[in-house]
Design a protein around this motif. Structure first.
Motif, mmCIF file in Angstrom:
data_model
loop_
_atom_site.group_PDB
_atom_site.id
_atom_site.type_symbol
_atom_site.label_atom_id
_atom_site.label_comp_id
_atom_site.label_asym_id
_atom_site.label_seq_id
_atom_site.Cartn_x
_atom_site.Cartn_y
_atom_site.Cartn_z
ATOM 1 N N UNK A 183 -8.021 41.849 -35.266
ATOM 2 C CA UNK A 183 -8.494 41.347 -33.973
ATOM 3 C C UNK A 183 -8.135 42.325 -32.855
ATOM 4 N N UNK A 184 -6.909 42.831 -32.878
ATOM 5 C CA UNK A 184 -6.507 43.790 -31.849
ATOM 6 C C UNK A 184 -7.335 45.068 -31.950
ATOM 7 N N UNK A 185 -7.633 45.493 -33.188
ATOM 8 C CA UNK A 185 -8.445 46.702 -33.368
ATOM 9 C C UNK A 185 -9.849 46.503 -32.824
ATOM 10 N N UNK A 186 -10.431 45.333 -33.129
ATOM 11 C CA UNK A 186 -11.783 45.053 -32.618
ATOM 12 C C UNK A 186 -11.791 45.037 -31.097
ATOM 13 N N UNK A 187 -10.784 44.404 -30.495
ATOM 14 C CA UNK A 187 -10.711 44.363 -29.031
ATOM 15 C C UNK A 187 -10.532 45.762 -28.452
ATOM 16 N N UNK A 188 -9.674 46.566 -29.075
ATOM 17 C CA UNK A 188 -9.450 47.929 -28.568
ATOM 18 C C UNK A 188 -10.703 48.783 -28.701
ATOM 19 N N UNK A 189 -11.389 48.666 -29.846
ATOM 20 C CA UNK A 189 -12.626 49.439 -30.024
ATOM 21 C C UNK A 189 -13.682 48.983 -29.027
ATOM 22 N N UNK A 190 -13.780 47.659 -28.829
ATOM 23 C CA UNK A 190 -14.750 47.160 -27.846
ATOM 24 C C UNK A 190 -14.446 47.661 -26.444
ATOM 25 N N UNK A 191 -13.155 47.617 -26.066
ATOM 26 C CA UNK A 191 -12.782 48.129 -24.743
ATOM 27 C C UNK A 191 -13.045 49.619 -24.646
ATOM 28 N N UNK A 192 -12.768 50.344 -25.737
ATOM 29 C CA UNK A 192 -13.027 51.779 -25.725
ATOM 30 C C UNK A 192 -14.504 52.100 -25.593
ATOM 31 N N UNK A 193 -15.348 51.350 -26.319
ATOM 32 C CA UNK A 193 -16.791 51.580 -26.225
ATOM 33 C C UNK A 193 -17.306 51.232 -24.828
ATOM 34 N N UNK A 194 -16.760 50.162 -24.230
ATOM 35 C CA UNK A 194 -17.179 49.818 -22.872
ATOM 36 C C UNK A 194 -16.790 50.918 -21.889
ATOM 37 N N UNK A 195 -15.544 51.418 -22.034
ATOM 38 C CA UNK A 195 -15.118 52.516 -21.160
ATOM 39 C C UNK A 195 -15.953 53.767 -21.407
ATOM 40 N N UNK A 196 -16.302 54.016 -22.672
ATOM 41 C CA UNK A 196 -17.130 55.176 -22.998
ATOM 42 C C UNK A 196 -18.521 55.029 -22.388
ATOM 43 N N UNK A 197 -19.050 53.816 -22.441
ATOM 44 C CA UNK A 197 -20.361 53.590 -21.848
ATOM 45 C C UNK A 197 -20.326 53.812 -20.335
ATOM 46 N N UNK A 198 -19.240 53.342 -19.709
ATOM 47 C CA UNK A 198 -19.100 53.575 -18.270
ATOM 48 C C UNK A 198 -18.974 55.064 -17.965
ATOM 49 N N UNK A 199 -18.279 55.781 -18.841
ATOM 50 C CA UNK A 199 -18.123 57.217 -18.633
ATOM 51 C C UNK A 199 -19.433 57.954 -18.851
ATOM 52 N N UNK A 200 -20.238 57.470 -19.800
ATOM 53 C CA UNK A 200 -21.500 58.140 -20.120
ATOM 54 C C UNK A 200 -22.635 57.749 -19.168
ATOM 55 N N UNK A 201 -22.409 56.718 -18.340
ATOM 56 C CA UNK A 201 -23.486 56.273 -17.456
ATOM 57 C C UNK A 201 -23.975 57.377 -16.524
ATOM 58 N N UNK A 202 -23.070 58.156 -15.891
ATOM 59 C CA UNK A 202 -23.578 59.268 -15.066
ATOM 60 C C UNK A 202 -24.377 60.285 -15.870
ATOM 61 N N UNK A 203 -23.967 60.525 -17.126
ATOM 62 C CA UNK A 203 -24.706 61.477 -17.956
ATOM 63 C C UNK A 203 -26.082 60.923 -18.310
ATOM 64 N N UNK A 204 -26.166 59.613 -18.558
ATOM 65 C CA UNK A 204 -27.466 58.998 -18.824
ATOM 66 C C UNK A 204 -28.362 59.075 -17.583
ATOM 67 N N UNK A 205 -27.765 58.902 -16.400
ATOM 68 C CA UNK A 205 -28.538 59.034 -15.171
ATOM 69 C C UNK A 205 -29.050 60.462 -15.004
#
Length: 450
Positions: A183-205
């Motif tokens: 459960x902790x791993x799933x939460x950490x991966x989900x948080x990491x993917x969300x942070x990665x998506x936020x980081x990649x948003x300027x690149x997608x723009x």
């Protein structure tokens, strides 16, 4: 001059397309690498945690066995002093069977690590048993499990024999820890993917802006995100400004050339009326008209590269019907009663006009079909002419390309009608494609959607 400007514009568009492709490729690769890294870290964490908790669980099980054995030995010795048969009846449970016999069930101390560790723990729990003969061993049980068996010499010379089934059983702690770890791993991966998506948003723009730039649509970028992305956004904004300046200079240069050329052309046309030789007069007049038509065609082509328009609700059927009525030649329209689309009326009309004119020029009639629904409408323009070889479908999109490459030009036009339509549709989000209808050519226009 217009040709040089056009080549420069084509070079910039090509470089923009390449840059857009590289941005998307790097963005996708970066996201993929980051996801693989996150999943790798999660896998390592899960494996390490499972190994750790398994070790803890093993130690917990051994301590539990040692505690139960120590209690059994102490209590059974006291019960045996009162009643010889009491340990077998009172101390035996589903987890531990005990009995008193004249000989030991275990002849010597086992060398298995579990047996050694449990004996050490038993003596740690009950130091008074250190003076007793205590033999422990691990044997294979009837169901294939590993059982702990032991014998302890009592005060009267008898032996207390006992068996604890499945000394390696348990996993209670490890199972709970495993669930919590996952459960902790799933939460950490989900948080990491969300942070990665936020980081990649300027690149997608950036990728979307590069795509818009490739289609001639200005898209100012917000300079945000990490320093590298801010620098890239600033560079793209500067490049857009340079492209816009180039297009403006191109349009101004052509307007100046067009204005300067029209005056001598008008003089030539007037002068041709005063030429006595009718053949020379006709040649001069037709040449003047051809040059004026070339200027108009070139002006339309250049305008398509920086044209702007507002979106509006358009009935495609009524619009195409009015366009066909204004063009000379035999035409036929196949369409539903109404085809509403939110699109750009003027650019779409300017794109359809040369395509229908080409169909009328190279065939006896033009057949226009409107199909699709909602925001996905397609207008197909078919003729019954000779068609175009499939290997020329891309070439006809280039300015001044002609299938009859002779300098004398046996057909009318300057090779700018289809390129103009293509750039207009591309600029406003539409699409132009071709296919042979056997006989004739079919030009398919995907209507731009606002």
């Amino acid at each position: 001059m217009p040709g040089a400007h056009n080549r420069a514009g084509e070079a910039i568009i090509a470089s923009t397309l390449f840059g857009k492709a590289m941005i998307r490729l790097r963005s996708h690769r970066l996201v993929g690498y980051a996801m693989v890294l996150l999943l790798g870290i999660a896998a390592v964490q899960a494996v390490a945690s499972l190994a750790f908790y398994e070790t803890i669980d093993r130690e917990t099980i051994r301590e539990d066995h040692a505690r139960r054995v120590a209690e059994l030995l102490v209590v059974s010795e006291r019960l045996h002093a009162i009643d010889r048969d009491a340990p077998a009846t009172i101390m035996s449970t589903s987890h531990l069977q005990a009995g008193v016999a004249s000989s030991p069930a275990v002849q010597r101390q086992g060398e298995a690590r579990a047996a050694v560790d449990i004996r050490r723990l038993v003596l740690a729990w009950e130091p008074a048993l250190a003076g007793r003969t205590l033999l422990l061993d691990v044997v294979k049980g009837p169901r294939g499990q590993r059982d702990l068996v032991g014998s302890m010499r009592l005060g009267d010379g008898a032996w207390l024999n006992f068996r604890s089934p499945d000394v390696a059983s348990g996993w209670a702690v490890a199972l709970r820890a495993t669930i919590m770890t996952l459960l902790a791993t799933v939460l950490c991966v989900g948080a990491g993917l969300y942070a990665l998506r936020a980081l990649m948003r300027p690149l997608a723009q950036l990728a979307r802006a590069a795509d818009a730039m490739a289609h001639g649509q200005p898209a100012a970028l917000r300079e945000s995100g990490p320093a590298e992305l801010r620098d890239l956004a600033r560079s793209l904004n500067d490049m857009q400004a340079r492209i816009s300046g180039l297009e403006t200079d191109q349009a101004k240069s052509f307007e100046a050339i067009s204005h300067d050329l029209r005056t001598p052309l008008s003089r030539l046309k007037i002068a041709s009326d005063f030429v006595d030789d009718s053949d020379i007069s006709r040649i001069v007049s037709s040449s003047t008209e051809e040059m004026e038509a070339m200027l108009m065609s070139l002006q339309s082509f250049l305008r398509a590269q920086h044209m702007t328009a507002d979106a509006a609700e358009v009935d495609l059927v009524a619009m195409v019907r009015d366009l066909l009525a204004s063009l000379p030649g035999e035409t036929h329209l196949e369409a539903p009663p109404v085809a509403l689309a939110r699109t750009y009326r003027e650019p779409l009309l300017l794109a359809l006009t040369p395509l229908i004119e080409n169909a009328l020029q190279y065939g006896e009639r033009a057949r226009v079909t409107i199909g699709g629904k909602d925001s996905h409408w397609r207008i197909a323009i078919a003729d019954d002419g000779p068609g175009i070889p499939e290997d020329c479908f891309d070439a006809v999109l280039d300015p001044f390309f002609r299938l009859d490459s002779s300098r004398a030009r046996n057909t009318a036009g300057f090779g700018l009608g289809i390129p103009t339509a293509y750039r207009l549709l591309q600029r406003f989000g539409g699409r132009l494609s071709f296919r042979n209808g056997g006989p004739g050519l079919i030009a398919c226009v995907d209507v731009p959607t606002a």
